[in-house]
Design a protein around this motif. Structure first.
Motif, PDB file in Angstrom:
ATOM      1  N   ASN A 397       0.825  -1.216   0.000  1.00  0.00           N
ATOM      2  CA  ASN A 397       0.000   0.000   0.000  1.00  0.00           C
ATOM      3  C   ASN A 397       0.854   1.259   0.000  1.00  0.00           C
ATOM      4  N   GLY A 412      -4.205   2.635  -1.307  1.00  0.00           N
ATOM      5  CA  GLY A 412      -4.797   1.371  -0.890  1.00  0.00           C
ATOM      6  C   GLY A 412      -3.883   0.204  -1.192  1.00  0.00           C
ATOM      7  N   LEU A 413      -4.273  -0.973  -0.725  1.00  0.00           N
ATOM      8  CA  LEU A 413      -3.466  -2.176  -0.903  1.00  0.00           C
ATOM      9  C   LEU A 413      -3.595  -2.661  -2.345  1.00  0.00           C
TER      10      LEU A 413
END
Length: 710
Positions: A397, A412-413
């Motif tokens: 991330n 975000g991941l």
């Protein structure tokens, strides 16, 4: 150059002067005295490729047997290796992986040490170590451990640099029946094993199964990397003070099948639920989990009379597949980490990085010993190795800001596998072809001269040639003198060659291998059949050390052949059977190593180390084994302003009762009996160490075990 031309010339002149001018015949040895002194001497094959008594081997060597391992109550290979003179087991923050430090030669990935299992390397391409997800190595399947201190590239090639460790697993004759056992102890640790050795349908078969599960020791890290960043960015995210994360689960299975000239061995070493130690980025991560599967198989043909009684031929084909995997998100920095790269908290879930690598290695070699000459034994061989880092995966991330060197959110991941703008490493392979030749020349009574050379070609960095010379003189029937010279190399790892998208460690495909040249003088003296004394002196020069150095004007560190180090020292050993029931063993090691760039002590490794062990059978079938390890004078590196790390001493005790109703055996061990505050050095940093109070080792711990043989 590696040694000055004058130094090398003087050494060669001394060697050849000894060969020609000192070739005198001593009086005939007392055969009865020889048998009493050497009849039970341990043999070693690691030094030359064939079995020789340790005292006559052209190397400085140690052999540790399965009985030795059981006697000290060892549960892992690291506890076994700490007993070897001149070898200290330090720790890396990541997973507390072992750093086998020979004679002051230290690096975080420990790629200057070659570990073999049954003579086959287990080196990984990625970091040049045994695996970033090591997870320990249990000892119940081990028949013996052979250790050479000093270079071994003339026989074993890459990475046989500071030392070579060969772990030999048990065969049918080492088990001779069935054994089951279990152990329980501190840190919620549980181990179990089953071994069986027998003959089935004309085949000799050994099967070994081992399982272990532990929460690991829980010593406290007072401050970590996030503590430093909290002070810089006015956050409160650090989990320190907090305990190290050393839980793990391991399963090891091995099989050994042989018949006549053929031998097949195969195994699986599975590591699961492996903790992150003091953190991948030196920030505590109590929830991250790694895993690794290591599959191996080898088929060996050995015929000691292939063409005739003078030809001993061996051919071997082997395969090794290894992985570094993530079971549960690994956090470089904890939830709440903020580096002011965006409004608000940068990483409310923490800085998550899940790198995975998968490798396969195939090897083939053929070698021969020819003994048809009256005074010469010729050892020659050739082989190849194919290593393929065939899969690289990463979920994360963050990405690095190359201006600051700090992570910034990636939105975000994300799975960045295959994205060369984000992933940490490219998939690569390596081919290695080699040929070696060695001559053992018995040129006079009691004199033996060994000369050998190995040529290696690597597909990614070129060629290297590594020689060895050894003069072994049976000075008297109870005294052996050795003069040794060797040159070795360490191949750059793929991380050092090909790392991308990480400003802390950018790879450099133009690296040269590290090299070392070592001169040793050794004496092995046995004044009686109850006492052995050994002294070894050494001097080495280590060149082209690979280091990640700052690129001027940027925050990027690039791998370069930037370091040089030299060192000297000695190792003294004593092995004394005082009575038929009491045996005392000890060693003292001294080393002084200098970083030639700074002129300061190279740091990390103990300058002095003392080991003592007693073994007392105070009643029939009752044995008490105390051991004491004292680690003294570990300097910091020149860039580390912290005071020298404190000395420590650890006292262990094992009580064992054998032959209970003929089949049963029980033991009780306490490690670090006096609960010493023992610590290994954490890495230096800029502007300071990220874990300033070093890496705490386990406190007092207790273990009990039971075995049943039938």
């Amino acid at each position: 150059m590696y040694f000055s031309l004058i130094t090398r010339s003087i050494f060669c002149l001394l060697m050849f002067y000894a060969v020609n001018a000192l070739a005198i015949s001593l009086e005939a040895d007392d055969e009865e005295a020889l048998l009493s002194l050497y009849g039970d001497e341990e043999m070693i094959s690691l030094a030359t490729g064939n079995s020789k008594p340790i005292s006559r081997a052209p190397a400085i060597a140690t052999v540790i047997t399965a009985e030795d391992i059981k006697e000290i109550g060892a549960t892992d290979i690291d506890q076994v290796l700490e007993t070897v003179p001149g070898l200290h087991v330090a720790r890396s923050p990541r997973g507390y992986n072992p750093i086998y430090t020979f004679r002051g030669i230290f690096s975080q990935f420990n790629s200057q040490v070659l570990m073999l299992i049954n003579g086959i390397p287990i080196t990984n391409l990625f970091a040049g170590d045994r695996n970033q997800v090591w997870g320990g190595l249990p000892v119940q399947s081990i028949a013996r451990v052979e250790v050479i201190r000093g270079p071994g590239s003339a026989i074993y090639g890459a990475d046989a640099f500071a030392g070579v460790i060969n772990i030999i697993t048990k065969a049918k004759e080492d088990i001779a029946g069935t054994e089951v056992g279990g152990r329980a102890g501190s840190f919620n640790s549980w181990d179990g094993w089953a071994l069986h050795g027998d003959s089935w349908g004309g085949f000799d078969v050994a099967v070994m199964l081992e399982y272990g599960d532990t929460d690991g020791q829980r010593r406290t890290i007072d401050e970590d990397a996030q503590t430093f960043f909290d002070s810089q960015f006015n956050t409160d995210a650090s989990l320190a003070p907090g305990s190290v994360n050393l839980q793990r689960e391991n399963f090891d299975a091995r099989v050994d099948i042989s018949r006549e000239h053929w031998r097949l061995r195969a195994g699986l070493q599975r590591r699961q639920n492996v903790g992150t130690g003091a953190g991948v980025a030196q920030a505590l991560d109590p929830s991250g989990r790694f895993a690794s599967d290591r599959w191996n198989a080898d088929l060996t043909y050995h015929n000691p009379e292939f063409f005739s009684e003078n030809w001993d031929v061996t051919a071997q084909l082997s395969y090794f597949n290894t992985s570094q995997e993530v079971e549960q998100n690994v956090r470089l920095f904890p939830p709440g980490a903020d580096f002011n790269s965006a409004p608000g908290i940068d990483f409310p879930e923490g800085v998550i990085g899940n790198p995975e690598v998968f490798e396969r290695h195939a090897r083939f070699k053929v070698s021969t010993f020819y003994t048809g000459f009256e005074q010469h034994q010729i050892h020659a061989g050739t082989g190849m190795r194919y290593g393929d880092l065939y899969d690289v995966k990463e979920v994360k991330n963050y990405e690095f800001d190359f201006e600051t060197g700090l992570p910034r959110p990636l939105g975000g991941l994300r799975d960045v596998t295959g994205d060369l703008s984000q992933v940490f490493l490219r998939e690569r392979d390596r081919k290695n072809y080699y040929v070696f030749l060695q001559d053992v020349w018995n040129f006079a009574n009691d004199w033996e001269f060994t000369a050998g050379v190995r040529y290696d070609h690597f597909s990614d960095f070129g060629d290297t040639v590594n020689p060895r010379l050894a003069l072994v003189w049976a000075t008297r029937y109870n005294l052996t003198t050795k003069l040794l010279y060797g040159r070795a190399f360490r191949a750059p790892s793929f991380a050092e060659l090909f790392n991308i998208n990480n400003p802390v460690a950018i790879g450099n495909p133009n690296l040269d291998p590290e090299t070392i040249e070592t001169v040793e003088l050794a004496f092995d003296y046995r004044p009686s059949n109850a006492l052995r004394l050994a002294l070894s002196l050494f001097h080495y020069r280590w060149d082209d050390i690979i280091q990640f150095v700052s690129d001027p004007g940027t925050s990027v560190n690039v791998a370069e052949n930037a370091g040089r180090q030299k060192g000297f020292g000695m190792e003294l050993e004593a092995d004394w059977a005082l009575t038929s029931n009491f045996h005392l063993l000890g060693n003292y090691a001294f080393q002084h190593s200098t970083d030639e760039k700074t002129g300061k002590n190279a740091g990390h490794a103990p300058q002095h180390q003392i080991y003592l062990r007693g073994s007392w059978e105070f009643l029939p079938h009752w044995r008490l084994t105390p051991q004491f390890n004292w680690v003294i004078d570990r300097s910091r590196t020149a860039s580390d302003s912290r005071p020298a790390i404190n000395n420590y001493s650890i006292f262990d005790l094992t009580l064992r009762r054998t032959a209970i109703k003929r089949h049963w055996e029980v033991a009780f061990s306490v490690r670090n009996l006096f609960d010493s505050d023992a610590r290994e050095p954490s890495p230096a940093g800029n502007p300071g160490a990220l874990i300033p109070n070093d890496l705490p080792l386990s406190g007092r711990s207790f273990f009990g075990e039971i075995r049943f043989r039938f």
